[in-house]
Motif scaffolding. Sequence first.
Motif, PDB file in Angstrom:
ATOM      1  N   MET A 131       0.831  -1.202   0.000  1.00 40.69           N
ATOM      2  CA  MET A 131       0.000   0.000   0.000  1.00 40.69           C
ATOM      3  C   MET A 131       0.861   1.245   0.000  1.00 40.69           C
ATOM      4  O   MET A 131       2.048   1.206   0.358  1.00 40.69           O
ATOM      5  CB  MET A 131      -0.910   0.011   1.233  1.00 40.69           C
ATOM      6  CG  MET A 131      -0.155  -0.047   2.562  1.00 40.69           C
ATOM      7  SD  MET A 131      -1.242  -0.044   4.003  1.00 40.69           S
ATOM      8  CE  MET A 131      -1.707   1.698   4.056  1.00 40.69           C
ATOM      9  N   HIS A 132       0.265   2.354  -0.405  1.00 40.69           N
ATOM     10  CA  HIS A 132       0.921   3.649  -0.257  1.00 40.69           C
ATOM     11  C   HIS A 132       1.165   3.874   1.235  1.00 40.69           C
ATOM     12  O   HIS A 132       0.289   3.634   2.060  1.00 40.69           O
ATOM     13  CB  HIS A 132       0.040   4.749  -0.830  1.00 40.69           C
ATOM     14  CG  HIS A 132       0.739   6.057  -1.012  1.00 40.69           C
ATOM     15  ND1 HIS A 132       1.086   6.542  -2.253  1.00 40.69           N
ATOM     16  CD2 HIS A 132       1.178   6.968  -0.111  1.00 40.69           C
ATOM     17  CE1 HIS A 132       1.702   7.713  -2.114  1.00 40.69           C
ATOM     18  NE2 HIS A 132       1.762   7.987  -0.815  1.00 40.69           N
ATOM     19  N   GLY A 140       1.112   4.752  -4.537  1.00 41.76           N
ATOM     20  CA  GLY A 140       1.734   3.496  -4.132  1.00 41.76           C
ATOM     21  C   GLY A 140       3.125   3.628  -3.560  1.00 41.76           C
ATOM     22  O   GLY A 140       3.803   2.622  -3.345  1.00 41.76           O
ATOM     23  N   SER A 142       6.008   3.533  -1.118  1.00 40.83           N
ATOM     24  CA  SER A 142       6.141   2.822   0.155  1.00 40.83           C
ATOM     25  C   SER A 142       7.607   2.566   0.460  1.00 40.83           C
ATOM     26  O   SER A 142       8.333   2.035  -0.377  1.00 40.83           O
ATOM     27  CB  SER A 142       5.389   1.486   0.105  1.00 40.83           C
ATOM     28  OG  SER A 142       5.731   0.659   1.196  1.00 40.83           O
ATOM     29  N   ALA A 148       4.324  -0.403  -6.090  1.00 38.69           N
ATOM     30  CA  ALA A 148       3.647  -1.486  -6.810  1.00 38.69           C
ATOM     31  C   ALA A 148       3.515  -1.065  -8.269  1.00 38.69           C
ATOM     32  O   ALA A 148       3.492   0.125  -8.588  1.00 38.69           O
ATOM     33  CB  ALA A 148       2.278  -1.746  -6.199  1.00 38.69           C
ATOM     34  N   SER A 157       1.553   3.856 -12.757  1.00 38.40           N
ATOM     35  CA  SER A 157       1.041   3.704 -11.399  1.00 38.40           C
ATOM     36  C   SER A 157      -0.159   2.778 -11.376  1.00 38.40           C
ATOM     37  O   SER A 157      -1.000   2.817 -12.285  1.00 38.40           O
ATOM     38  CB  SER A 157       0.645   5.071 -10.846  1.00 38.40           C
ATOM     39  OG  SER A 157      -0.093   4.932  -9.639  1.00 38.40           O
ATOM     40  N   GLY A 160      -3.677   4.139  -5.777  1.00 35.34           N
ATOM     41  CA  GLY A 160      -3.510   3.866  -4.355  1.00 35.34           C
ATOM     42  C   GLY A 160      -4.623   4.534  -3.557  1.00 35.34           C
ATOM     43  O   GLY A 160      -5.525   5.150  -4.126  1.00 35.34           O
ATOM     44  N   SER A 161      -4.576   4.364  -2.257  1.00 30.10           N
ATOM     45  CA  SER A 161      -3.460   3.757  -1.536  1.00 30.10           C
ATOM     46  C   SER A 161      -3.514   2.232  -1.496  1.00 30.10           C
ATOM     47  O   SER A 161      -2.534   1.586  -1.115  1.00 30.10           O
ATOM     48  CB  SER A 161      -3.434   4.297  -0.104  1.00 30.10           C
ATOM     49  OG  SER A 161      -4.609   3.919   0.609  1.00 30.10           O
ATOM     50  N   SER A 163      -2.886  -0.014  -3.403  1.00 32.87           N
ATOM     51  CA  SER A 163      -2.185  -0.353  -4.645  1.00 32.87           C
ATOM     52  C   SER A 163      -2.075  -1.851  -4.838  1.00 32.87           C
ATOM     53  O   SER A 163      -2.503  -2.413  -5.854  1.00 32.87           O
ATOM     54  CB  SER A 163      -0.779   0.260  -4.621  1.00 32.87           C
ATOM     55  OG  SER A 163      -0.811   1.608  -4.222  1.00 32.87           O
ATOM     56  N   PRO A 189      -7.348   2.704  -7.579  1.00 34.29           N
ATOM     57  CA  PRO A 189      -6.608   1.550  -8.097  1.00 34.29           C
ATOM     58  C   PRO A 189      -7.488   0.565  -8.859  1.00 34.29           C
ATOM     59  O   PRO A 189      -7.011  -0.104  -9.781  1.00 34.29           O
ATOM     60  CB  PRO A 189      -5.981   0.917  -6.850  1.00 34.29           C
ATOM     61  CG  PRO A 189      -6.759   1.445  -5.709  1.00 34.29           C
ATOM     62  CD  PRO A 189      -7.236   2.807  -6.111  1.00 34.29           C
TER      63      PRO A 189
END
Length: 468
Positions: A131-132, A140, A142, A148, A157, A160-161, A163, A189
Amino acid sequence: MSIHTVFATASIETLLSGLESGQWRALDLVETSLARIEALDRQGPRLRALAHVFAEQARAAAMASDERRRTGQPPGLLEGIPVLVKDNMDVAGWPTTAGARALVGLTADGDATMTRRLRQAGAVIVGKSAMHELAAGITGASSLTGFARNPHALNRSPGGSSSGAAVAVAAGYVPLAIGSDTAGSVRIPSAFNNLYALRASRGALPLDGILPLSPTQDMPGPITRYAGDLERAFAVLSQKPYADTRGRADVSIGVLDAWFADRNETAHDLSAIAYRAVERLEALGARQASVDCPDLRDAVDQANVIAYEFADALAADLATRPTSPVDSLKSLIEKDLHHEQMAAVLRSRADHAGMGSPEYRQALACQRALHERIEAVMTERQLDVLCYPTTRHPPASLGAVQDGINTLLAPVTGMPAINLPIGLDRQGLPVGLELLARSGHEATLLAIARAWDEAGPAWSLPAALRTE
């Protein structure tokens, strides 16, 4: 037919039918899920959709499910189905790291209510999705897992969050993942990965055991490939009765034309796809009308309380977690382990006027006024739902800023919303249409989604992941 042949694209209903007939076992489903995770998240294109995998625990839970079937115990709605939960949701004995290296060492004492309800329905939790970081963004980023990657285009991308939850469902790791949504974090997402996602009405689902971002706007939500699976998952999470019914789209749709496009060139491509989706809904029985809500976007921004609640809510939650290595957003920042792209937003939130400020009370008042305004418009115009593109821009390049988001209306009003996957743009990237219903009317959204899905075409894996 081999489970390996169908698992990555099958509906939950198909998998349950195979389990019930003895065509395969829950353990077969879990082994197939783990093999796919190994191939695509540990090797292959490295989608980085997973934060934690607990293979042995998943195998044990699958064998327990198989034993329940063997002994004739009534099956749950998700009996034997592999699922994932987002890394901000507690699973007893597992890490709750919320995509943050600074939280490594935090272990959940018990299950979140969402986790417990999944288990009670017979679901097999395979692991936790990436996840973000701290759910405080939509791209995303992290420090725990990196970005991700979108299986439709690895340089884009996934949103997210939530993701990893969306990537995992799109890539065929599991047919269902549970994310959380504060400003669009299950719907964005899902739009970027050609999936269905539901954000429920405020108060419809419990938040305990979920690391908070903004308790007023936080909401757990399911992500699936098929609309019928979304309906089943919501029944499990909400503990409302489940009836496997056909969809219906004989509804009145208010089209928020002002939210369909802006001056970005690619937005016009997405806008055209979204209008075609509205026409398709009309062919399925819907009635449409244009709706003008002047200054709506400004009103939505003024009602957003994330910045006010984040630091206070996080500190209150961490105070209940004895294994947490930090006790506040400021102490987390001091560890200097966060993703580099998170530095500015985390500092801003840590220093922001909190929940005791008059500005916060004003923002809450704006939420109430906006909810009343939207409900009044829908009542006056006799509308069942409002619709607009989930995002006006396609997925940004991996690591870039994402613009063109339309998903904040539902969280600030507390009204339910759903993402419909409506096709691919000229670049081959998925596009989503959001439908917003009156509070408490999730059934309306699920029925429309079911009608949309039943009209086809059938869901398929992203082109880059197909082997045939």
